[in-house]
Write a protein that holds these residues in place. Sequence first.
Motif, PDB file in Angstrom:
ATOM      1  N   SER A  15       0.808  -1.217   0.000  1.00  0.00           N
ATOM      2  CA  SER A  15       0.000   0.000   0.000  1.00  0.00           C
ATOM      3  C   SER A  15       0.844   1.272   0.000  1.00  0.00           C
ATOM      4  CB  SER A  15      -0.925   0.024   1.224  1.00  0.00           C
ATOM      5  OG  SER A  15      -1.856  -1.036   1.169  1.00  0.00           O
ATOM      6  N   ALA A  16       2.172   1.121  -0.086  1.00  0.00           N
ATOM      7  CA  ALA A  16       3.062   2.284  -0.109  1.00  0.00           C
ATOM      8  C   ALA A  16       3.217   2.805  -1.537  1.00  0.00           C
ATOM      9  CB  ALA A  16       4.423   1.903   0.474  1.00  0.00           C
ATOM     10  N   ASP A  17       3.931   3.910  -1.654  1.00  0.00           N
ATOM     11  CA  ASP A  17       4.244   4.495  -2.962  1.00  0.00           C
ATOM     12  C   ASP A  17       5.341   3.655  -3.611  1.00  0.00           C
ATOM     13  OD1 ASP A  17       5.068   5.985  -5.136  1.00  0.00           O
ATOM     14  OD2 ASP A  17       5.519   7.810  -3.995  1.00  0.00           O
ATOM     15  N   PHE A  18       4.999   2.924  -4.658  1.00  0.00           N
ATOM     16  CA  PHE A  18       5.942   2.008  -5.290  1.00  0.00           C
ATOM     17  C   PHE A  18       7.184   2.729  -5.823  1.00  0.00           C
ATOM     18  CE2 PHE A  18       3.374  -2.045  -6.524  1.00  0.00           C
ATOM     19  CZ  PHE A  18       2.813  -2.073  -5.258  1.00  0.00           C
ATOM     20  N   ALA A  19       7.064   3.981  -6.169  1.00  0.00           N
ATOM     21  CA  ALA A  19       8.193   4.721  -6.725  1.00  0.00           C
ATOM     22  C   ALA A  19       9.125   5.247  -5.638  1.00  0.00           C
ATOM     23  CB  ALA A  19       7.691   5.882  -7.575  1.00  0.00           C
ATOM     24  N   ASN A  20       8.795   5.020  -4.378  1.00  0.00           N
ATOM     25  CA  ASN A  20       9.533   5.646  -3.286  1.00  0.00           C
ATOM     26  C   ASN A  20       9.654   4.712  -2.088  1.00  0.00           C
ATOM     27  OD1 ASN A  20      10.973   7.862  -2.490  1.00  0.00           O
ATOM     28  ND2 ASN A  20       9.215   9.116  -1.941  1.00  0.00           N
ATOM     29  N   ALA A  27      10.049   6.194   6.660  1.00  0.00           N
ATOM     30  CA  ALA A  27       9.038   7.057   7.272  1.00  0.00           C
ATOM     31  C   ALA A  27       8.111   6.265   8.182  1.00  0.00           C
ATOM     32  CB  ALA A  27       8.225   7.763   6.185  1.00  0.00           C
ATOM     33  N   VAL A  28       7.646   5.115   7.729  1.00  0.00           N
ATOM     34  CA  VAL A  28       6.674   4.357   8.516  1.00  0.00           C
ATOM     35  C   VAL A  28       7.342   3.730   9.746  1.00  0.00           C
ATOM     36  CG1 VAL A  28       6.757   2.058   7.400  1.00  0.00           C
ATOM     37  CG2 VAL A  28       4.581   2.981   8.201  1.00  0.00           C
ATOM     38  N   GLU A  29       8.627   3.391   9.634  1.00  0.00           N
ATOM     39  CA  GLU A  29       9.340   2.911  10.820  1.00  0.00           C
ATOM     40  C   GLU A  29       9.500   4.033  11.844  1.00  0.00           C
ATOM     41  OE1 GLU A  29      11.989  -0.959   9.598  1.00  0.00           O
ATOM     42  OE2 GLU A  29      12.992   0.990   9.572  1.00  0.00           O
ATOM     43  N   ARG A  30       9.842   5.226  11.386  1.00  0.00           N
ATOM     44  CA  ARG A  30       9.955   6.354  12.323  1.00  0.00           C
ATOM     45  C   ARG A  30       8.633   6.645  13.008  1.00  0.00           C
ATOM     46  NH1 ARG A  30      13.020   8.762   8.120  1.00  0.00           N
ATOM     47  NH2 ARG A  30      11.176   9.969   7.510  1.00  0.00           N
ATOM     48  N   GLU A  31       7.535   6.335  12.316  1.00  0.00           N
ATOM     49  CA  GLU A  31       6.202   6.613  12.861  1.00  0.00           C
ATOM     50  C   GLU A  31       5.667   5.475  13.721  1.00  0.00           C
ATOM     51  OE1 GLU A  31       4.477   9.400  12.847  1.00  0.00           O
ATOM     52  OE2 GLU A  31       6.001  10.485  11.696  1.00  0.00           O
ATOM     53  N   GLY A  32       6.477   4.439  13.967  1.00  0.00           N
ATOM     54  CA  GLY A  32       6.067   3.438  14.941  1.00  0.00           C
ATOM     55  C   GLY A  32       5.852   2.027  14.442  1.00  0.00           C
ATOM     56  N   ALA A  33       6.156   1.739  13.174  1.00  0.00           N
ATOM     57  CA  ALA A  33       6.020   0.361  12.693  1.00  0.00           C
ATOM     58  C   ALA A  33       6.989  -0.554  13.429  1.00  0.00           C
ATOM     59  CB  ALA A  33       6.285   0.294  11.193  1.00  0.00           C
ATOM     60  N   ASP A  34       6.527  -1.741  13.778  1.00  0.00           N
ATOM     61  CA  ASP A  34       7.376  -2.724  14.456  1.00  0.00           C
ATOM     62  C   ASP A  34       8.106  -3.628  13.471  1.00  0.00           C
ATOM     63  OD1 ASP A  34       6.548  -2.235  17.344  1.00  0.00           O
ATOM     64  OD2 ASP A  34       4.601  -2.626  16.407  1.00  0.00           O
ATOM     65  N   TRP A  35       7.415  -4.034  12.409  1.00  0.00           N
ATOM     66  CA  TRP A  35       7.982  -4.850  11.344  1.00  0.00           C
ATOM     67  C   TRP A  35       7.601  -4.206  10.012  1.00  0.00           C
ATOM     68  CZ3 TRP A  35       6.461 -10.716  12.378  1.00  0.00           C
ATOM     69  CH2 TRP A  35       6.997 -11.129  13.611  1.00  0.00           C
ATOM     70  N   ILE A  36       8.247  -4.648   8.930  1.00  0.00           N
ATOM     71  CA  ILE A  36       7.840  -4.290   7.565  1.00  0.00           C
ATOM     72  C   ILE A  36       7.438  -5.573   6.847  1.00  0.00           C
ATOM     73  CG2 ILE A  36       8.559  -3.340   5.346  1.00  0.00           C
ATOM     74  CD1 ILE A  36       8.233  -1.217   7.522  1.00  0.00           C
ATOM     75  N   HIS A  37       6.222  -5.571   6.311  1.00  0.00           N
ATOM     76  CA  HIS A  37       5.653  -6.755   5.651  1.00  0.00           C
ATOM     77  C   HIS A  37       5.759  -6.588   4.135  1.00  0.00           C
ATOM     78  CE1 HIS A  37       3.026 -10.339   5.741  1.00  0.00           C
ATOM     79  NE2 HIS A  37       2.436  -9.822   4.677  1.00  0.00           N
ATOM     80  N   GLY A 204      -3.827   8.422   3.774  1.00  0.00           N
ATOM     81  CA  GLY A 204      -3.791   9.813   4.211  1.00  0.00           C
ATOM     82  C   GLY A 204      -2.416  10.406   4.384  1.00  0.00           C
ATOM     83  N   GLY A 205      -1.364   9.592   4.270  1.00  0.00           N
ATOM     84  CA  GLY A 205      -0.015  10.089   4.489  1.00  0.00           C
ATOM     85  C   GLY A 205       0.851   9.983   3.258  1.00  0.00           C
ATOM     86  N   SER A 206       2.082  10.440   3.393  1.00  0.00           N
ATOM     87  CA  SER A 206       3.064  10.376   2.316  1.00  0.00           C
ATOM     88  C   SER A 206       4.440  10.581   2.939  1.00  0.00           C
ATOM     89  CB  SER A 206       2.806  11.461   1.272  1.00  0.00           C
ATOM     90  OG  SER A 206       3.016  12.748   1.848  1.00  0.00           O
ATOM     91  N   VAL A 207       5.472  10.412   2.134  1.00  0.00           N
ATOM     92  CA  VAL A 207       6.817  10.678   2.630  1.00  0.00           C
ATOM     93  C   VAL A 207       6.944  12.134   3.072  1.00  0.00           C
ATOM     94  CG1 VAL A 207       9.232  10.871   1.912  1.00  0.00           C
ATOM     95  CG2 VAL A 207       7.917   8.815   1.334  1.00  0.00           C
ATOM     96  N   ALA A 208       6.310  13.028   2.327  1.00  0.00           N
ATOM     97  CA  ALA A 208       6.359  14.454   2.675  1.00  0.00           C
ATOM     98  C   ALA A 208       5.535  14.768   3.917  1.00  0.00           C
ATOM     99  CB  ALA A 208       5.868  15.289   1.490  1.00  0.00           C
ATOM    100  N   ASP A 209       4.524  13.942   4.180  1.00  0.00           N
ATOM    101  CA  ASP A 209       3.646  14.157   5.341  1.00  0.00           C
ATOM    102  C   ASP A 209       3.370  12.818   6.007  1.00  0.00           C
ATOM    103  OD1 ASP A 209       1.823  15.127   7.196  1.00  0.00           O
ATOM    104  OD2 ASP A 209       0.139  15.113   5.776  1.00  0.00           O
ATOM    105  N   PRO A 210       4.348  12.296   6.762  1.00  0.00           N
ATOM    106  CA  PRO A 210       4.211  10.955   7.325  1.00  0.00           C
ATOM    107  C   PRO A 210       3.419  10.885   8.620  1.00  0.00           C
ATOM    108  CG  PRO A 210       6.363  11.818   7.869  1.00  0.00           C
ATOM    109  CD  PRO A 210       5.690  12.864   7.011  1.00  0.00           C
ATOM    110  N   ALA A 211       3.040  12.021   9.180  1.00  0.00           N
ATOM    111  CA  ALA A 211       2.343  12.003  10.469  1.00  0.00           C
ATOM    112  C   ALA A 211       1.091  11.121  10.460  1.00  0.00           C
ATOM    113  CB  ALA A 211       1.999  13.418  10.904  1.00  0.00           C
TER     114      ALA A 211
END
Length: 228
Positions: A15-20, A27-37, A204-211
């Motif tokens: 569900s992420a931006d495939f180009a980025n 960004a998602v790890e900084r925002e609290g992700a425990d693992w990456i699937h 609702g988020g992006s690399v530019a707005d990861p909150a």
Amino acid sequence: MQFDRNLKIAPSILSADFANFGAEIEAVEREGADWIHVDVMDGHFVPNLTFGPPLVKAIRKHIKTVMDVHLMIAPVDPYIDAFADAGADILTAHVEAGPHLHRTLQAIRGADMTAGVALNPGTPASAVAEVLDLVGLVCVMTVNPGFGGQSFIDMTAKVRDLRAMIGDRPVHIEIDGGVTPKTAPLVRAAGADVLVAGSAVFSGGSVADPAPYGANIRAIRTACDTLV
């Protein structure tokens, strides 16, 4: 990889931006992700085509947590070494992907990865009864695999059965599909401890707005923490 049953949120990069991808993962790890699937699909076992070992290897350097690679492919065995070389921490194969599940899981372990086993919605918990001592994770599909953004299928009875079967083994129960703040508490109460969430995290988020990624992760976590 140290084992515990604390709740883990594992955003799916489907569900992420495939180009980025690299920046999205960071960004998602900084925002609290425990693992990456990482959902690997072959257009054969499931009706979609996503990523192969080269992409997995390319994003490995961006992942500071756990790289959880979910193979929705058949056959599995010819690709195990390639995903090991790509840096997968966990490699999950489907029960339904081939006739020699035990051998496949042995091969994953032999390649120095944690072996996972996945169950489609129509497959009973009993299908993994004979391999629980080989795995570190059982993935319960709560959608039919192949696409992101599908609606949750209630598999709480299966999760409860698995939790009873696992007992005190160091085996995670992972939920994949339709996880939201509404559905997450159902499976958490039944015994799941890893929740894969794609659109529910990245919406609702992006690399530019990861909150929003962090807010979405916290909403899932809070919904589970408020269980009575």
